[in-house]
Design a protein around this motif. Structure first.
Motif, mmCIF file in Angstrom:
data_model
loop_
_atom_site.group_PDB
_atom_site.id
_atom_site.type_symbol
_atom_site.label_atom_id
_atom_site.label_comp_id
_atom_site.label_asym_id
_atom_site.label_seq_id
_atom_site.Cartn_x
_atom_site.Cartn_y
_atom_site.Cartn_z
ATOM 1 N N LEU A 90 0.901 -1.147 0.229
ATOM 2 C CA LEU A 90 0.012 -0.251 0.084
ATOM 3 C C LEU A 90 0.892 1.327 0.106
ATOM 4 C CD1 LEU A 90 -2.787 -0.932 2.736
ATOM 5 C CD2 LEU A 90 -2.847 -0.784 0.162
ATOM 6 N N ARG A 91 2.001 1.007 -0.085
ATOM 7 C CA ARG A 91 2.996 2.022 0.173
ATOM 8 C C ARG A 91 2.873 3.013 1.352
ATOM 9 N NH1 ARG A 91 1.801 2.286 -5.924
ATOM 10 N NH2 ARG A 91 3.414 0.912 -6.870
ATOM 11 N N LEU A 92 2.564 2.382 2.370
ATOM 12 C CA LEU A 92 2.739 3.122 3.673
ATOM 13 C C LEU A 92 3.993 3.080 4.164
ATOM 14 C CD1 LEU A 92 -0.921 1.976 5.125
ATOM 15 C CD2 LEU A 92 -0.215 4.194 4.223
ATOM 16 N N ASP A 93 4.291 4.190 5.056
ATOM 17 C CA ASP A 93 5.642 4.022 5.731
ATOM 18 C C ASP A 93 5.662 2.958 6.766
ATOM 19 O OD1 ASP A 93 6.260 6.634 4.360
ATOM 20 O OD2 ASP A 93 5.199 7.673 5.638
ATOM 21 N N HIS A 94 6.733 2.706 7.181
ATOM 22 C CA HIS A 94 7.132 1.872 8.029
ATOM 23 C C HIS A 94 6.571 2.441 9.477
ATOM 24 C CE1 HIS A 94 8.952 -1.463 10.416
ATOM 25 N NE2 HIS A 94 9.837 -0.711 11.191
ATOM 26 N N ALA A 95 6.638 3.859 9.733
ATOM 27 C CA ALA A 95 6.380 4.417 10.815
ATOM 28 C C ALA A 95 4.751 3.964 10.935
ATOM 29 C CB ALA A 95 6.511 5.829 10.747
ATOM 30 N N ASP A 96 3.731 4.079 10.022
ATOM 31 C CA ASP A 96 2.298 3.825 9.986
ATOM 32 C C ASP A 96 2.443 2.257 10.610
ATOM 33 O OD1 ASP A 96 1.393 6.012 8.759
ATOM 34 O OD2 ASP A 96 2.061 5.607 6.781
ATOM 35 N N PHE A 97 3.020 1.312 10.057
ATOM 36 C CA PHE A 97 2.946 0.143 10.378
ATOM 37 C C PHE A 97 3.238 0.121 12.068
ATOM 38 C CE2 PHE A 97 5.243 -3.831 11.563
ATOM 39 C CZ PHE A 97 4.087 -4.835 11.281
ATOM 40 N N ILE A 98 4.505 0.564 12.594
ATOM 41 C CA ILE A 98 4.606 0.405 13.732
ATOM 42 C C ILE A 98 3.735 1.330 14.957
ATOM 43 C CG2 ILE A 98 6.291 1.254 15.588
ATOM 44 C CD1 ILE A 98 7.203 -1.078 13.721
ATOM 45 N N ALA A 99 3.317 2.361 14.088
ATOM 46 C CA ALA A 99 1.912 2.977 14.967
ATOM 47 C C ALA A 99 0.687 2.231 15.196
ATOM 48 C CB ALA A 99 1.756 4.287 14.204
ATOM 49 N N ALA A 100 0.405 1.559 14.112
ATOM 50 C CA ALA A 100 -0.792 0.959 14.171
ATOM 51 C C ALA A 100 -0.448 -0.422 15.159
ATOM 52 C CB ALA A 100 -1.372 0.316 12.921
ATOM 53 N N ARG A 101 0.627 -1.237 15.232
ATOM 54 C CA ARG A 101 1.189 -2.356 15.649
ATOM 55 C C ARG A 101 1.167 -2.157 17.161
ATOM 56 N NH1 ARG A 101 6.699 -5.199 16.221
ATOM 57 N NH2 ARG A 101 6.260 -7.489 15.974
ATOM 58 N N SER A 102 1.895 -0.949 17.518
ATOM 59 C CA SER A 102 1.734 -0.544 18.660
ATOM 60 C C SER A 102 0.609 -0.575 19.778
ATOM 61 C CB SER A 102 2.851 0.907 19.019
ATOM 62 O OG SER A 102 1.935 1.894 18.845
ATOM 63 N N ILE A 103 -0.514 -0.242 18.928
ATOM 64 C CA ILE A 103 -1.804 -0.454 19.666
ATOM 65 C C ILE A 103 -2.207 -1.691 20.029
ATOM 66 C CG2 ILE A 103 -4.111 0.178 19.437
ATOM 67 C CD1 ILE A 103 -3.195 2.523 17.540
ATOM 68 N N TYR A 104 -1.905 -2.726 19.258
ATOM 69 C CA TYR A 104 -2.077 -4.173 19.402
ATOM 70 C C TYR A 104 -0.875 -5.020 20.270
ATOM 71 C CZ TYR A 104 -6.063 -2.483 16.583
ATOM 72 O OH TYR A 104 -7.239 -1.804 16.449
ATOM 73 N N ARG A 105 0.119 -4.210 20.607
ATOM 74 C CA ARG A 105 1.245 -5.032 21.100
ATOM 75 C C ARG A 105 1.136 -6.169 22.046
ATOM 76 N NH1 ARG A 105 2.310 0.213 22.741
ATOM 77 N NH2 ARG A 105 2.173 0.204 25.171
ATOM 78 N N GLU A 106 0.106 -6.046 22.877
ATOM 79 C CA GLU A 106 -0.222 -6.788 23.852
ATOM 80 C C GLU A 106 -0.770 -8.383 23.349
ATOM 81 O OE1 GLU A 106 -4.866 -5.416 24.563
ATOM 82 O OE2 GLU A 106 -3.031 -3.889 24.994
ATOM 83 N N HIS A 107 -1.321 -8.405 21.940
ATOM 84 C CA HIS A 107 -1.625 -9.596 21.333
ATOM 85 C C HIS A 107 -0.800 -10.306 20.641
ATOM 86 C CE1 HIS A 107 -5.695 -8.502 22.830
ATOM 87 N NE2 HIS A 107 -5.519 -7.452 22.263
ATOM 88 N N LEU A 108 0.355 -9.498 20.454
ATOM 89 C CA LEU A 108 1.435 -10.159 19.466
ATOM 90 C C LEU A 108 1.998 -11.399 20.137
ATOM 91 C CD1 LEU A 108 3.355 -6.902 18.453
ATOM 92 C CD2 LEU A 108 2.181 -8.349 17.127
ATOM 93 N N SER A 109 1.810 -12.526 19.418
ATOM 94 C CA SER A 109 2.336 -14.083 20.140
ATOM 95 C C SER A 109 3.542 -13.678 20.287
ATOM 96 C CB SER A 109 1.694 -15.146 19.184
ATOM 97 O OG SER A 109 2.526 -14.867 17.993
ATOM 98 N N VAL A 110 4.419 -13.067 19.414
ATOM 99 C CA VAL A 110 5.975 -13.287 19.678
ATOM 100 C C VAL A 110 6.310 -12.477 20.911
ATOM 101 C CG1 VAL A 110 6.345 -11.212 18.245
ATOM 102 C CG2 VAL A 110 8.146 -13.126 18.391
ATOM 103 N N LEU A 111 5.490 -11.799 21.667
ATOM 104 C CA LEU A 111 5.863 -11.248 22.790
ATOM 105 C C LEU A 111 5.160 -11.689 24.248
ATOM 106 C CD1 LEU A 111 5.407 -7.209 21.810
ATOM 107 C CD2 LEU A 111 7.627 -8.931 22.006
ATOM 108 N N LYS A 112 4.275 -12.894 23.893
ATOM 109 C CA LYS A 112 3.668 -13.174 24.933
ATOM 110 C C LYS A 112 4.442 -14.433 25.684
ATOM 111 C CE LYS A 112 -1.115 -12.641 23.666
ATOM 112 N NZ LYS A 112 -2.429 -13.183 23.516
ATOM 113 N N ASP A 113 5.553 -15.050 25.002
ATOM 114 C CA ASP A 113 6.264 -16.072 25.841
ATOM 115 C C ASP A 113 7.197 -15.563 26.276
ATOM 116 O OD1 ASP A 113 4.402 -18.018 24.942
ATOM 117 O OD2 ASP A 113 5.431 -18.209 23.063
#
Length: 172
Positions: free
Chosen positions: A149-172
């Motif tokens: 979609l040609r969005l910036d990496h910062a866009d990805f990180i901003a959206a992802r940070s809102i949902y970080r508690e659900h990231l399986s990689v960070l749960k274990d």
């Protein structure tokens, strides 16, 4: 069949059953009232949601329910239409996902503005986190879509940070 032909290619036939057929007629009439561009936008949007939901090769009931809510809200559709759109998007993705993923996302990139793309990015995380876990595969798929979609990496990180508690990689 290309994904963008969903709403306009089905032959007009009279359904046989009375209860369900009236519902289908209402949905069909309402979809016919959408402009071609609006129908294309909603179809692409729903397909991309399905792309992320199926990234881990399993679409949960929670993900389906979240996709339906999002399509209803974003598409401005009645609940019955949103359910139908999500079911069609899921089926299309299961059948043609590997060949249509990039094509559909590129078309969405062409027809959506930056704010719509950012909204989609947040919706992708909402769908993938609806079962309380964002798998590595889902996270990677969202990252790929962000690039397409040609969005910036910062866009990805901003959206992802809102949902970080659900990231399986960070749960274990």
């Amino acid at each position: 069949m290309p994904i963008f032909g969903w709403f306009r290619s089905a032959p007009k036939q009279q359904p046989r059953a009375s209860g369900a057929s009236e519902t289908l007629r209402k949905i069909s009439r309402a979809m016919d009232e959408l402009s071609a561009e609006r129908a294309k936008f909603i179809a692409a949007f729903a397909f991309i949601l399905s792309r992320v939901a199926n990234a881990d090769l399993e679409i949960s009931d929670e993900e389906v329910a979240e996709m339906e809510r999002i399509v209803e809200r974003v598409g401005g559709l009645p609940e019955e239409q949103a359910i139908l759109v999500v079911q069609i998007a899921k089926a299309q993705h299961m059948l043609f996902g590997s060949t249509e993923n990039f094509v559909v996302t590129q078309e969405f990139n062409r027809i959506a503005n930056r704010l719509q793309k950012q909204a989609l990015l947040h919706c992708l995380f909402a769908v993938s986190s609806s079962d309380q876990s964002i798998s590595v595969q889902e996270d990677n798929e969202i990252r790929a879509i962000t690039r397409e979609l040609r969005l910036d990496h910062a866009d990805f990180i901003a959206a992802r940070s809102i949902y970080r508690e659900h990231l399986s990689v960070l749960k274990d």
